[in-house]
Each structure stands twice: as C-alpha cells, then as structure tokens.
Write an enzyme that holds these catalytic residues in place. Structure first.
Site, PDB file in Angstrom:
ATOM      1  CG  HIS A  16      -1.934   1.075   1.278  1.00 21.47           C
ATOM      2  ND1 HIS A  16      -3.194   0.912   1.821  1.00 21.47           N
ATOM      3  CD2 HIS A  16      -1.898   2.366   0.852  1.00 21.47           C
ATOM      4  CE1 HIS A  16      -3.870   2.048   1.738  1.00 21.47           C
ATOM      5  NE2 HIS A  16      -3.087   2.972   1.162  1.00 21.47           N
ATOM      6  CG  ASN A  20       2.272  11.965  -7.168  1.00 17.30           C
ATOM      7  OD1 ASN A  20       3.203  12.694  -7.511  1.00 17.30           O
ATOM      8  ND2 ASN A  20       1.527  11.309  -8.054  1.00 17.30           N
ATOM      9  CG  HIS A  68      -0.641  15.693  -7.253  1.00 15.49           C
ATOM     10  ND1 HIS A  68      -1.841  15.745  -6.602  1.00 15.49           N
ATOM     11  CD2 HIS A  68      -0.239  14.395  -7.183  1.00 15.49           C
ATOM     12  CE1 HIS A  68      -2.153  14.522  -6.154  1.00 15.49           C
ATOM     13  NE2 HIS A  68      -1.189  13.702  -6.498  1.00 15.49           N
ATOM     14  N   PRO A 102      -4.168   8.248 -12.344  1.00 19.73           N
ATOM     15  CG  PRO A 102      -4.825   6.721 -13.961  1.00 19.73           C
ATOM     16  CD  PRO A 102      -5.007   7.067 -12.518  1.00 19.73           C
ATOM     17  N   GLY A 172      -8.607   8.424  -2.224  1.00 20.71           N
ATOM     18  CA  GLY A 172      -9.014   9.829  -2.212  1.00 20.71           C
ATOM     19  C   GLY A 172      -9.670  10.158  -0.879  1.00 20.71           C
ATOM     20  CG  HIS A 199      -7.900   3.908   0.601  1.00 16.79           C
ATOM     21  ND1 HIS A 199      -7.263   3.414  -0.496  1.00 16.79           N
ATOM     22  CD2 HIS A 199      -6.955   4.584   1.310  1.00 16.79           C
ATOM     23  CE1 HIS A 199      -5.992   3.776  -0.469  1.00 16.79           C
ATOM     24  NE2 HIS A 199      -5.771   4.484   0.616  1.00 16.79           N
ATOM     25  CD  GLU A 202      -8.226   6.941   4.802  1.00 18.49           C
ATOM     26  OE1 GLU A 202      -8.767   6.767   3.694  1.00 18.49           O
ATOM     27  OE2 GLU A 202      -7.150   7.562   4.937  1.00 18.49           O
TER      28      GLU A 202
END
Ligand code: IMP
Ligand code: ZN
Length: 344
Positions: A16, A20, A68, A102, A172, A199, A202
């Site tokens: 995991h 970035n 990013h 992407p 996200g 995910h 969380e």
C-alpha cells in the site's frame, strides 16, 4: 543483530504505497535539483513542503498538491517513480505494489501518465533488486466517468504490461464521493481480472463500510472503523487489512499507537493483517520503521514478523509461483538469522 537491524535487513513486501506520497525528503531534494536546478537551501525548504507533521485528513490531502506539481511533466513523473522505487529497494523491499491516480495536464493525457510510470518502473526494475506492480487509483472525489476512464486504461495496457498492472485502488478523501456510484466501474474491473484494494473504513461511516464489504475486495485499506460484525464478515470473505500505523496516527484517525486497531485485529486473529506505509514521504517513515513501531508497541515476536511478511505475500496481486519464490526468500532469511536462538 539487534531487532532494528534485523528488520532493516529483512526482505519486505510493500502493498500500500501511493506514488505521489512515497518520496523521501532526500529524493524530493534530488527531484527538485533535477527539475529546477535549485540551490541546497531552497531544496531543503521545498522538500519540507511535502512532509506532514500531523493534523486531520483534510490537511493531509493538501500536501499532495506539492508533489503533483513536481510530477506534472514526463521528466518529473518518470524520475519521481524511479526515486520512489529506489527508496523502497534501499529499505530491502523486494516486492512493491505502487498505486497512482492517472492525471491529465497540458503535457500528457491520463494514458500517457500511466505509460510514463510504467516505463520508469520497467527501467528501474533492471537496476534495483525489486519487483514492482502497479495499481491504478480511482479518486473517489472525482466523477464516475473519470473512474471509468482509469479502469479502461488499466484494461487497455494490461496486455502489454501484464506482469506490472495488477489491480485497481479506490482512494481519495474518504469524506467525499459516494461509493455506490462507483460499483458498476469496480465491477467492470473485477470481471476483467483486475484485483481490488479499496480504502475502506478509514473514517466512521458504517453504512458505506457495509456496502463495501458486501461488494467485496481482495484487500481493505486501513480498516480503522470496522465493527466486530464487519470484522467477522471481513474474516469470512478472507479479506486482508492493510494497516498503516504512522499514517493513521498522523492523520488523527487513530489517537495513538497503543490504541491502533492493529493490536486487536492481529493479536485476536480477527483478519489477516499486512503492515504498509501508505505515503512514506508525506508521513516521513519507511516500511522498516513501521515494522519496528509495530514490534515495539505490540511486543511482537520474530514469529509475528514472519507471519506479517507471509500475509503480505499471500495477498499480493501476483501469480502463485512468484508468491512461492517470495515466501522462500523470506523464510530463508528468518531461518539463517534466527538459527542460533532457541525462541523469537
Ligand atoms: P497519487 O495517486 O500517486 O497522486 O498519490 C497521492 C494520492 O493518493 C492522493 O491525492 C489521494 O488521492 C490518495 N491517497 C494518499 N493517501 C491516502 C489516504 O490515506 N487515504 C485516501 N487516499 C489517499
Ligand atoms: Zn492509502
């Protein structure tokens, strides 16, 4: 050998890791120098931009904007991918599953973004002793159409890069987006043999957690707010939980290491547990560090460390023969390092 060194030298599996979020400070400095030719003071300041000292999830998500920007060009993206893999290899990670969303910008389409990452992965695997797979991430804060595009790119490139592209990640900001809307897209991925790492749990959102478990997945990212009933279902469906200690504590979804759900799930054998970093750059950690933390906080034995490593192999998105090879390498290390000792 002391435990810290034992763990550093141990062949490790990382499942995991967001691309970035996975560049250590030194690598960010190298990236900044290569991209902007900045002087050393500026480099140090820039690299500190990414590290997250602690706060809430929303504050943490702001940190990714900096990275990013650095990966918005072909050169930056490829170099960042190389550096991230190199950092894991240096930490004796022998198998890595990287994941990334992407992104489209003036220089590349989403497909080109993925191809750049794949090229860099192929190139780096020739230099470093590490095998790398790639999961494409669906950002739940974005549209379903974007998610579908991501799955289509994975399916399109899977044939050419069949040993690298292995699955889909759903990530996200967990406070945004509605999981139910993404089900048809995730179903399409699953029907086409892409593995799923979602995910899940969380944050405290029982209804969504139920929906996710019912839909199914191979691996659950975080699993922080799973109820006992939900954990039973996770166990019944043989879903592994990717635990990211530092990430959860720094994002304040877990109060402190002692209170981490790892303790209950691993000690009480509630579900298979895997230790992961999540974003080792942002959280200023390494996989070795996560193992040391887990060992010290929960009094793990070397057998426990072995179990965690074998769990990771078992739930990796690779073929059985490769799993066998990875398990052998790990067992061999434990055998030769622990032979003189009677226990632990
Ligand atoms: P990228 O996909 O390579 O750009 O990696 C950074 C992205 O991963 C972030 O913008 C988030 O979408 C996602 N991400 C990283 N850490 C987490 C997390 O703890 N929870 C959910 N999503 C995350
Ligand atoms: Zn994550």
């Amino acid at each position: 050998m002391d435990t810290t060194n034992f763990i550093r030298m141990m062949p490790k599996i990382e499942l995991h890791a967001h691309l970035n979020g996975s560049l250590c400070t030194k690598s960010i400095e190298e990236l900044c120098e290569e991209l902007y030719g900045v002087n050393s003071n500026e480099k140090v300041l820039l690299s500190k931009e990414l590290v997250f000292d602690g706060g809430n999830l929303d504050q943490c998500f702001l940190k990714f904007r900096f990275m990013h920007e650095l990966t918005a060009t072909k050169k930056g993206l490829q170099l960042a991918t190389e550096l991230a893999i190199r950092d894991f290899a240096k930490d004796n990670v022998i198998y890595l599953e990287l994941r990334t969303t992407p992104k489209k910008n003036s220089e590349m389409s989403k497909e080109e973004y993925v191809k750049n990452v794949l090229e860099a992965i192929e190139r780096t695997m020739k230099i470093e002793s590490i095998h790398v797979s790639l999961l494409l991430s669906i950002d739940r804060s974005k549209s379903v159409a974007e998610a579908e595009e991501t799955v289509n790119i994975a399916l399109q490139l899977k044939n050419t890069y069949k040993d690298i592209i292995s699955g889909i990640d759903f990530s996200g900001n967990p406070k945004l987006g509605n999981f139910m809307h993404f089900i048809p897209v995730l179903e399409k991925a699953r029907k086409n043999d892409l593995k799923l790492a979602l995910h899940c749990a969380e944050i405290h959102n029982p209804a969504e957690i139920d929906q996710m478990i019912k839909f199914g997945m191979e691996r659950c990212g975080h699993g922080t707010f799973l109820s006992e009933l939900q954990l039973n279902e996770i166990y019944r469906r043989n879903i592994a939980i990717e635990c990211c200690l530092t990430s959860n504590v720094k994002c304040s979804t877990v109060k402190c290491y002692d209170d981490h759900h790892f303790k209950h799930i691993f000690n009480d054998k509630k579900a298979p547990v895997i230790l992961c970093t999540d974003d080792c750059g942002v959280f200023d950690t390494t996989l070795s560090n996560e193992f040391v933390l887990a060992k010290n906080t929960f009094n793990l034995t070397k057998n426990d460390l072995l179990q965690l490593s074998l769990n990771a192999v078992e739930f990796a998105f690779v073929h059985e023969h490769f799993k066998h090879d990875l398990k052998q390498r790990i067992r061999h290390y434990f055998k030769i390092q622990t032979e003189p000792e009677s226990k632990n």
